[in-house]
Design a protein around this motif. Structure first.
Motif, PDB file in Angstrom:
ATOM      1  N   GLY A   1       0.798  -1.221   0.000  1.00 41.01           N
ATOM      2  CA  GLY A   1       0.000   0.000   0.000  1.00 41.01           C
ATOM      3  C   GLY A   1       0.825   1.262   0.000  1.00 41.01           C
ATOM      4  O   GLY A   1       2.023   1.249   0.296  1.00 41.01           O
ATOM      5  N   LEU A   2       0.183   2.364  -0.333  1.00 41.09           N
ATOM      6  CA  LEU A   2       0.815   3.678  -0.365  1.00 41.09           C
ATOM      7  C   LEU A   2      -0.035   4.673   0.415  1.00 41.09           C
ATOM      8  O   LEU A   2      -1.235   4.814   0.172  1.00 41.09           O
ATOM      9  CB  LEU A   2       0.980   4.174  -1.798  1.00 41.09           C
ATOM     10  CG  LEU A   2       1.633   5.561  -1.953  1.00 41.09           C
ATOM     11  CD1 LEU A   2       3.079   5.529  -1.469  1.00 41.09           C
ATOM     12  CD2 LEU A   2       1.564   6.033  -3.403  1.00 41.09           C
ATOM     13  N   CYS A   3       0.605   5.353   1.358  1.00 41.76           N
ATOM     14  CA  CYS A   3      -0.047   6.405   2.140  1.00 41.76           C
ATOM     15  C   CYS A   3       0.742   7.686   1.957  1.00 41.76           C
ATOM     16  O   CYS A   3       1.925   7.760   2.311  1.00 41.76           O
ATOM     17  CB  CYS A   3      -0.095   6.005   3.618  1.00 41.76           C
ATOM     18  SG  CYS A   3      -0.840   7.266   4.694  1.00 41.76           S
ATOM     19  N   ARG A   4       0.116   8.702   1.393  1.00 43.37           N
ATOM     20  CA  ARG A   4       0.770   9.991   1.182  1.00 43.37           C
ATOM     21  C   ARG A   4       0.557  10.869   2.412  1.00 43.37           C
ATOM     22  O   ARG A   4      -0.581  11.125   2.796  1.00 43.37           O
ATOM     23  CB  ARG A   4       0.194  10.670  -0.060  1.00 43.37           C
ATOM     24  CG  ARG A   4       0.320   9.855  -1.331  1.00 43.37           C
ATOM     25  CD  ARG A   4      -0.548  10.403  -2.451  1.00 43.37           C
ATOM     26  NE  ARG A   4      -1.961  10.306  -2.125  1.00 43.37           N
ATOM     27  CZ  ARG A   4      -2.949  10.773  -2.908  1.00 43.37           C
ATOM     28  NH1 ARG A   4      -2.660  11.374  -4.041  1.00 43.37           N
ATOM     29  NH2 ARG A   4      -4.200  10.638  -2.547  1.00 43.37           N
ATOM     30  N   PHE A   5       1.656  11.313   3.025  1.00 44.79           N
ATOM     31  CA  PHE A   5       1.550  12.180   4.202  1.00 44.79           C
ATOM     32  C   PHE A   5       2.094  13.560   3.847  1.00 44.79           C
ATOM     33  O   PHE A   5       3.304  13.773   3.801  1.00 44.79           O
ATOM     34  CB  PHE A   5       2.310  11.598   5.393  1.00 44.79           C
ATOM     35  CG  PHE A   5       2.118  12.389   6.665  1.00 44.79           C
ATOM     36  CD1 PHE A   5       1.016  12.157   7.477  1.00 44.79           C
ATOM     37  CD2 PHE A   5       3.011  13.384   7.025  1.00 44.79           C
ATOM     38  CE1 PHE A   5       0.814  12.897   8.633  1.00 44.79           C
ATOM     39  CE2 PHE A   5       2.825  14.138   8.179  1.00 44.79           C
ATOM     40  CZ  PHE A   5       1.723  13.890   8.988  1.00 44.79           C
ATOM     41  N   SER A   6       1.181  14.480   3.540  1.00 47.59           N
ATOM     42  CA  SER A   6       1.540  15.866   3.220  1.00 47.59           C
ATOM     43  C   SER A   6       2.651  15.932   2.182  1.00 47.59           C
ATOM     44  O   SER A   6       3.619  16.698   2.325  1.00 47.59           O
ATOM     45  CB  SER A   6       1.943  16.633   4.501  1.00 47.59           C
ATOM     46  OG  SER A   6       0.844  16.755   5.371  1.00 47.59           O
TER      47      SER A   6
ATOM     48  N   GLU B   1       3.442  27.437  -3.125  1.00 46.91           N
ATOM     49  CA  GLU B   1       2.072  27.537  -2.637  1.00 46.91           C
ATOM     50  C   GLU B   1       1.623  26.220  -2.012  1.00 46.91           C
ATOM     51  O   GLU B   1       0.974  26.195  -0.965  1.00 46.91           O
ATOM     52  CB  GLU B   1       1.126  27.919  -3.780  1.00 46.91           C
ATOM     53  CG  GLU B   1       1.254  29.350  -4.251  1.00 46.91           C
ATOM     54  CD  GLU B   1       0.241  29.671  -5.333  1.00 46.91           C
ATOM     55  OE1 GLU B   1      -0.749  28.910  -5.471  1.00 46.91           O
ATOM     56  OE2 GLU B   1       0.436  30.656  -6.064  1.00 46.91           O
ATOM     57  N   ARG B   2       1.960  25.119  -2.680  1.00 42.36           N
ATOM     58  CA  ARG B   2       1.582  23.798  -2.182  1.00 42.36           C
ATOM     59  C   ARG B   2       2.251  23.511  -0.837  1.00 42.36           C
ATOM     60  O   ARG B   2       1.621  23.027   0.095  1.00 42.36           O
ATOM     61  CB  ARG B   2       1.992  22.738  -3.203  1.00 42.36           C
ATOM     62  CG  ARG B   2       1.518  21.343  -2.864  1.00 42.36           C
ATOM     63  CD  ARG B   2       0.144  21.113  -3.419  1.00 42.36           C
ATOM     64  NE  ARG B   2      -0.363  19.809  -3.034  1.00 42.36           N
ATOM     65  CZ  ARG B   2      -1.629  19.582  -2.737  1.00 42.36           C
ATOM     66  NH1 ARG B   2      -2.503  20.557  -2.790  1.00 42.36           N
ATOM     67  NH2 ARG B   2      -2.047  18.395  -2.407  1.00 42.36           N
ATOM     68  N   ARG B   3       3.542  23.830  -0.767  1.00 42.50           N
ATOM     69  CA  ARG B   3       4.289  23.577   0.464  1.00 42.50           C
ATOM     70  C   ARG B   3       3.736  24.407   1.625  1.00 42.50           C
ATOM     71  O   ARG B   3       3.580  23.906   2.743  1.00 42.50           O
ATOM     72  CB  ARG B   3       5.769  23.878   0.236  1.00 42.50           C
ATOM     73  CG  ARG B   3       6.662  23.558   1.424  1.00 42.50           C
ATOM     74  CD  ARG B   3       8.115  23.863   1.130  1.00 42.50           C
ATOM     75  NE  ARG B   3       8.704  22.888   0.218  1.00 42.50           N
ATOM     76  CZ  ARG B   3       8.959  23.114  -1.061  1.00 42.50           C
ATOM     77  NH1 ARG B   3       8.669  24.315  -1.601  1.00 42.50           N
ATOM     78  NH2 ARG B   3       9.507  22.194  -1.815  1.00 42.50           N
ATOM     79  N   ALA B   4       3.448  25.676   1.367  1.00 41.28           N
ATOM     80  CA  ALA B   4       2.908  26.536   2.423  1.00 41.28           C
ATOM     81  C   ALA B   4       1.577  26.004   2.941  1.00 41.28           C
ATOM     82  O   ALA B   4       1.306  26.049   4.149  1.00 41.28           O
ATOM     83  CB  ALA B   4       2.756  27.968   1.893  1.00 41.28           C
ATOM     84  N   TYR B   5       0.759  25.505   2.038  1.00 34.49           N
ATOM     85  CA  TYR B   5      -0.541  24.944   2.428  1.00 34.49           C
ATOM     86  C   TYR B   5      -0.369  23.671   3.252  1.00 34.49           C
ATOM     87  O   TYR B   5      -0.960  23.518   4.328  1.00 34.49           O
ATOM     88  CB  TYR B   5      -1.361  24.665   1.162  1.00 34.49           C
ATOM     89  CG  TYR B   5      -2.614  23.851   1.387  1.00 34.49           C
ATOM     90  CD1 TYR B   5      -3.755  24.437   1.932  1.00 34.49           C
ATOM     91  CD2 TYR B   5      -2.661  22.502   1.037  1.00 34.49           C
ATOM     92  CE1 TYR B   5      -4.907  23.687   2.143  1.00 34.49           C
ATOM     93  CE2 TYR B   5      -3.807  21.753   1.236  1.00 34.49           C
ATOM     94  CZ  TYR B   5      -4.923  22.343   1.792  1.00 34.49           C
ATOM     95  OH  TYR B   5      -6.057  21.598   2.003  1.00 34.49           O
ATOM     96  N   LEU B   6       0.462  22.751   2.765  1.00 30.64           N
ATOM     97  CA  LEU B   6       0.611  21.455   3.426  1.00 30.64           C
ATOM     98  C   LEU B   6       1.371  21.546   4.744  1.00 30.64           C
ATOM     99  O   LEU B   6       1.092  20.789   5.677  1.00 30.64           O
ATOM    100  CB  LEU B   6       1.327  20.476   2.494  1.00 30.64           C
ATOM    101  CG  LEU B   6       0.578  20.052   1.237  1.00 30.64           C
ATOM    102  CD1 LEU B   6       1.466  19.155   0.379  1.00 30.64           C
ATOM    103  CD2 LEU B   6      -0.716  19.327   1.577  1.00 30.64           C
ATOM    104  N   TYR B   7       2.336  22.457   4.805  1.00 30.42           N
ATOM    105  CA  TYR B   7       3.212  22.523   5.970  1.00 30.42           C
ATOM    106  C   TYR B   7       2.780  23.557   6.997  1.00 30.42           C
ATOM    107  O   TYR B   7       3.519  23.825   7.959  1.00 30.42           O
ATOM    108  CB  TYR B   7       4.646  22.816   5.529  1.00 30.42           C
ATOM    109  CG  TYR B   7       5.325  21.678   4.790  1.00 30.42           C
ATOM    110  CD1 TYR B   7       4.724  20.426   4.650  1.00 30.42           C
ATOM    111  CD2 TYR B   7       6.586  21.857   4.230  1.00 30.42           C
ATOM    112  CE1 TYR B   7       5.343  19.397   3.960  1.00 30.42           C
ATOM    113  CE2 TYR B   7       7.227  20.826   3.544  1.00 30.42           C
ATOM    114  CZ  TYR B   7       6.603  19.604   3.410  1.00 30.42           C
ATOM    115  OH  TYR B   7       7.233  18.587   2.733  1.00 30.42           O
ATOM    116  N   GLU B   8       1.634  24.158   6.832  1.00 30.41           N
ATOM    117  CA  GLU B   8       1.127  25.088   7.836  1.00 30.41           C
ATOM    118  C   GLU B   8       1.049  24.342   9.177  1.00 30.41           C
ATOM    119  O   GLU B   8       0.535  23.230   9.251  1.00 30.41           O
ATOM    120  CB  GLU B   8      -0.247  25.602   7.406  1.00 30.41           C
ATOM    121  CG  GLU B   8      -0.780  26.734   8.246  1.00 30.41           C
ATOM    122  CD  GLU B   8      -1.507  26.262   9.489  1.00 30.41           C
ATOM    123  OE1 GLU B   8      -1.344  26.897  10.546  1.00 30.41           O
ATOM    124  OE2 GLU B   8      -2.245  25.266   9.398  1.00 30.41           O
ATOM    125  N   PRO B   9       1.609  24.910  10.260  1.00 28.99           N
ATOM    126  CA  PRO B   9       1.758  24.162  11.508  1.00 28.99           C
ATOM    127  C   PRO B   9       0.467  23.556  12.056  1.00 28.99           C
ATOM    128  O   PRO B   9       0.460  22.417  12.513  1.00 28.99           O
ATOM    129  CB  PRO B   9       2.343  25.203  12.470  1.00 28.99           C
ATOM    130  CG  PRO B   9       3.099  26.142  11.591  1.00 28.99           C
ATOM    131  CD  PRO B   9       2.283  26.230  10.328  1.00 28.99           C
TER     132      PRO B   9
END
Length: 272
Positions: A7-12, A28-36
């Motif tokens: 299986g594959l699980c994508r975590f941020s 933009e993607r990184r800022a969205y996903l990595y917002e604390p």
């Protein structure tokens, strides 16, 4: 016939495609996903909702690749590394940002393919969903009953359609029993070991375009979480069925190792 369950699980994971929520650039993607606050909530879903049943699988012969980026902020990268050290079925793959999401998913999965297996049972698993504690065992057993369909084309989907839709936030939990076909969770795609695809290569809502499929409507096999950070925020098509609140709470524990009280208490402490 030996089946590898992979299986594959994508975590941020910072990729530009493969999600319903889209961004125009990696920044933009990184800022969205990595917002604390978002990372704290995703860690809650992964460790408190998804992980308990994986740790309790009645058949421990499976591999779940956790895919994230090499720049995942601390402490989450170290926590993932520690989890994978503690649980041998988890394998961490750090994949640099890639525009072509399917290529990135294949890069994460490829090192873990067992080319000596007769068939690979590929599955995708979102980090906020849960499968039942016997998902791996039942999938292997049910595949043996229908393997003739797989032999004909080298492709077959096996879908466990009975699940629970769970809305959980600081106000509490709502659980709706639902019969939904090809939701993505508890859906296995059987391919030959030399196939270039993974489960992510096939749109689960249209999977019948690429292969024959078998739907297994019992037993209860998945929990799908719906919340503010969901990539897809609705239940989708399906049919409801009835359970009492007491039956739901009992099944949450027996099938998924989830406790309502503990989840509600933890959810109240999450950042908004």
């Amino acid at each position: 016939m030996r089946v590898q369950m992979l299986g594959l699980c994508r975590f941020s994971y910072v990729g530009l495609r493969g999600y319903q929520t889209r961004h125009d650039s990696y920044d933009e993607r990184r800022a969205y996903l990595y917002e604390p606050g978002r990372l704290a909530r995703r860690w809650f879903w992964f460790t408190q909702v998804a992980l308990p049943a994986w740790q309790a699988q009645s058949d421990a012969d499976f591999t779940l690749v956790v895919m994230t980026g090499p720049d995942l902020p601390e402490p989450y990268l170290s926590r993932l590394q520690q989890l994978c050290e503690q649980m041998p079925q988890l394998r961490l793959e750090l994949v640099p940002p890639m525009e072509r999401h399917l290529q990135a998913c294949h890069a994460a999965i490829a090192p873990h393919l067992d080319r000596s297996a007769d068939v690979i049972g590929h599955f995708r698993h979102d980090d906020d969903d849960a499968v039942a504690v016997d998902y791996i065992d039942r999938t292997r057993r049910d595949f043996r009953k229908v393997k003739g369909l797989w032999k004909a084309e080298g492709r077959l989907s096996l879908d466990y359609s009975r699940g629970l839709m769970m809305r959980l936030d600081g106000q509490g939990m709502q659980v709706t029993p639902r019969l939904c076909h090809n939701m993505g969770v508890a859906l296995t795609v059987f391919l030959r070991p030399d196939a270039p695809e993974t489960a992510l290569h096939f749109d689960h809502s249209k999977i019948g375009m690429w292969m024959p499929g078998v739907a297994v409507t019992k037993p209860l096999m998945f929990v799908r979480s719906i919340h503010g950070d969901s990539d897809s925020g609705d239940m989708g098509p399906g049919q409801g069925w009835q359970m009492t609140p007491e039956q739901i709470d009992r099944q949450l524990w027996q099938r998924f190792r989830l406790r309502r009280d503990g989840l509600e208490q933890a959810a109240r402490a999450l950042p908004g």
